[in-house]
Design a protein around this motif. Sequence first.
Motif, short mmCIF file in Angstrom:
data_model
loop_
_atom_site.label_atom_id
_atom_site.label_comp_id
_atom_site.label_asym_id
_atom_site.label_seq_id
_atom_site.Cartn_x
_atom_site.Cartn_y
_atom_site.Cartn_z
N ASP A 92 7.50 5.23 19.21
CA ASP A 92 8.38 4.47 20.11
C ASP A 92 7.91 3.03 20.24
OD1 ASP A 92 9.98 6.64 20.50
OD2 ASP A 92 9.22 7.14 22.50
N VAL A 93 6.58 2.86 20.29
CA VAL A 93 6.02 1.51 20.36
C VAL A 93 6.40 0.74 19.09
CG1 VAL A 93 3.94 0.12 20.56
CG2 VAL A 93 4.08 2.34 21.74
N GLU A 94 6.24 1.38 17.95
CA GLU A 94 6.50 0.71 16.67
C GLU A 94 7.98 0.35 16.55
OE1 GLU A 94 5.37 1.19 11.94
OE2 GLU A 94 4.58 2.59 13.42
N LYS A 95 8.84 1.24 17.03
CA LYS A 95 10.27 0.95 16.96
C LYS A 95 10.63 -0.27 17.80
CE LYS A 95 14.85 2.95 17.67
NZ LYS A 95 15.63 4.14 18.06
N ALA A 96 10.11 -0.32 19.01
CA ALA A 96 10.45 -1.43 19.91
C ALA A 96 9.84 -2.74 19.47
CB ALA A 96 10.00 -1.08 21.33
N MET A 97 8.63 -2.68 18.97
CA MET A 97 7.92 -3.91 18.61
C MET A 97 8.33 -4.46 17.23
SD MET A 97 3.99 -3.77 19.85
CE MET A 97 3.53 -3.91 21.56
N TYR A 98 8.59 -3.55 16.28
CA TYR A 98 8.69 -4.00 14.89
C TYR A 98 10.01 -3.67 14.19
CZ TYR A 98 3.62 -4.56 15.34
OH TYR A 98 2.36 -4.95 15.75
N GLN A 99 10.80 -2.76 14.73
CA GLN A 99 11.91 -2.25 13.94
C GLN A 99 13.29 -2.56 14.50
OE1 GLN A 99 11.07 1.94 13.59
NE2 GLN A 99 9.22 1.62 12.36
#
Length: 806
Positions: A92-99
């Motif tokens: 979820d962090v990666e989706k919000a920050m990078y995707q």
Amino acid sequence: MTTSKKLLICSVSLIIFFFAEIAINVACGGEGDPYDYYVSFFHNDIQRTQEYRPFYFTSYSFLYDDEEQVSEATLNSREWAAYLGHAVKAEDVEKAMYQLKGNADTVLYNGYLDGKGALPDSLKNNSFLQSLASNKSALSYYQFAKGVEPIANVKSEYWNPKEMDTDALKKAGEEALSNANTEKDKFIKLRYLYQAQRLLHYGKYYKEAADVYDKYLVNYKTDSHVKGWALALKAGESRWLGDTVKSAYLFSKIFAAYPERRVQAYRNFNYINAKTENVLALAANKNEKAVIHAIDGFNDPALNINPLKEVYEYESSSDMVGVLLIREINKLEEQYLSATLIPDQTVSSYYGNLPDSSRNKAIAHIKQLKSFCQKLSAEKKYPEYNLGNLAQAYLAWMQKDTKAGLEYLAALNGEKLSSKFNDQKQIIQLLLTAQGIQQYNEVNEATLLPSLKWLDEKVAHEITSNTSYNLGYYGLSPFAITARNFYQAIMAPIYLKQGDTSKAAIAMLQGDASGNKVTMASSQTINYWQNYLHSSALNKIIAWKKTPPANPYLHFLTQKLGRYRNDDLYELLGTAYLREHKYPEAATALNRVNEKELNKFPTNFYDEKATGADPFISQMPDYPKLLLNKNGKGYNKRQFAQAMVAYQKQIKANPKNAAASYFNMATAIYNTSTYGNAWYLISYDWSSTDYGRKSLYYYDTDYIKTSNAEKLFLQARQLSTNAEFKAKCTFMAAKCRQKQIKMPSYSDFPDYNYTKLQNAEKSYDQAVRRNPYFAELQKSYGKTAYYRLAVNDCSYLRDFLKTNRK
């Protein structure tokens, strides 16, 4: 000369030209696959980890793989998830920050993060974003990070480059530093400090950025990878501030400790181009020295064991040891094995002549590597120490020391090997078994069968699970490469030496892992099948396809014949018969081929419509080509064979009045040459470089030399009483004789001596103007109308007459 001796000479010549043609195809083709351009059997990925994959050997590119093996986004997301807790998911962090796409990111920043709205439906269940609401420091930092993205991550466009807003970057950097100084949370404080350094760095305020690192970050107590990214910035700042040695040293530290920035650090270390000894002087311990030597070794395409020895000396358990060792083996494959696998009689290969100095250097390198491998196996300091015996066995095979190679493999019995090590052992066992066979026959071939079946299964599994192979990309298909190289570089030449062109052909085919017709095979296989197989070999192959052999080995080797259409095989057979002037047999074979396939004429410079040509058109000049007669009829291979059969019957029925039939056959055979209008009847391709080249293929007697056409023109002349016709036959014979004089080229002179080339060209020019048939034409047919046309049209004849008058 005995038949067996003739066959041996023929086979050796075939090997020479077969591999020479492969060399031409490779040299003149497109950009080579950086993972598959030399003969290799030692897989580069057999170690326990693929962490150093970007630094495997290839001299075709700076890196074997320019992708970082560890994701920076994933690492950062994991750190955030661990920091926030409360069941926050890293994904979820990666989706919000990078995707997030642009629109969603804007809605998030201007809405939810700013306290003005709810989360979009696509993010309402995102555990990371939900948790930010309860962490004021984290939310403030995230708002800041999102806010500076537009000025920090300026998209580079080649045609519309955008300048960095240095003032805005400096202001944002100062704001980040101010936030860091007031922040109590260590996790968030670290990220503000990194942002301060990063933004100042991007704004080219290198001194100010370096000061942030030196004052706040160098001694910051944390295991976070963010500190490593700050160190990477510091390394770049040292470079721009003039201390290139320190910069290289810092990049070596990044290389060692931060795999998500390893490729970047490697690039920068080498771009700086600092002297290795100066960088080593800054190393604080053995591990740092090992890394610097490893980077040096990873960037060296030449045979060089020193980096390997140094890394082993300083950090014997490092995975870099195995990478460096396998690199040296792969270098030997490129620079030594790929040339020595070519039979001795060939002298050269795609890699050029192998001078004694290069050969001796490679042999000395092998000796050094074997000594190192013995130490590696004996000391057992390296976790995968069995790599030493595997390497020694392979090097022994490379030097044709079969006995020693088998002894090294035997030393691995009882050892617990990884699956990849065991696969490599099986490959080396296959190579040594094949090398140990003195004469290939049914008994000896049977010993290879279990290993070949094993390899076939590995290839089949690899293809079904690897789409890259299906795209014609060998880089991620090591077993497919091994199979192709084994059959095409080892088995096929063995059968060629024995004069068994049929087995050589199916060995080539077995090396191709996919495809359902001959024209979908590899370029090497297509080249061999189209250019080297006689009708006798093709008939044997077709018989194997009709009735699979009972012999288990031969049954296995011919199993892929079932993939290929009878049309393709009979088309090849018919073409071989045409080359051998067996026209009735050619017509019979080509009757088995679909009409539509036969009428697929090649396009060429003269005929974009690809309608074929009439080979019975007689032309005084070779150019421009006259492809079709008034009826517009072009001949396919079957029609050509049938027409030639008809002329043969006419000659047999009335041999004394067969001058016209002989002339028409001679004209047709001449037109199937590279100089004629219907080369496609006996050749599968055409090149302007074919003109006057040396013979490569068995049908070059017709395709290049036009020797048989000359004989038939002379037979036609002998049977005629008409002076005009006899003059025409003589001139055509002169054209044929001219083509038998080889045109000189640079390839005739390995030393590229231009003076020698010029002298050879002068000799060639003289030879084509001293055609013996010109004298006959002048003496016997000088009063004919055809002679006057020939003098007017042919500059070579005019030059001959001028010289003769003098």
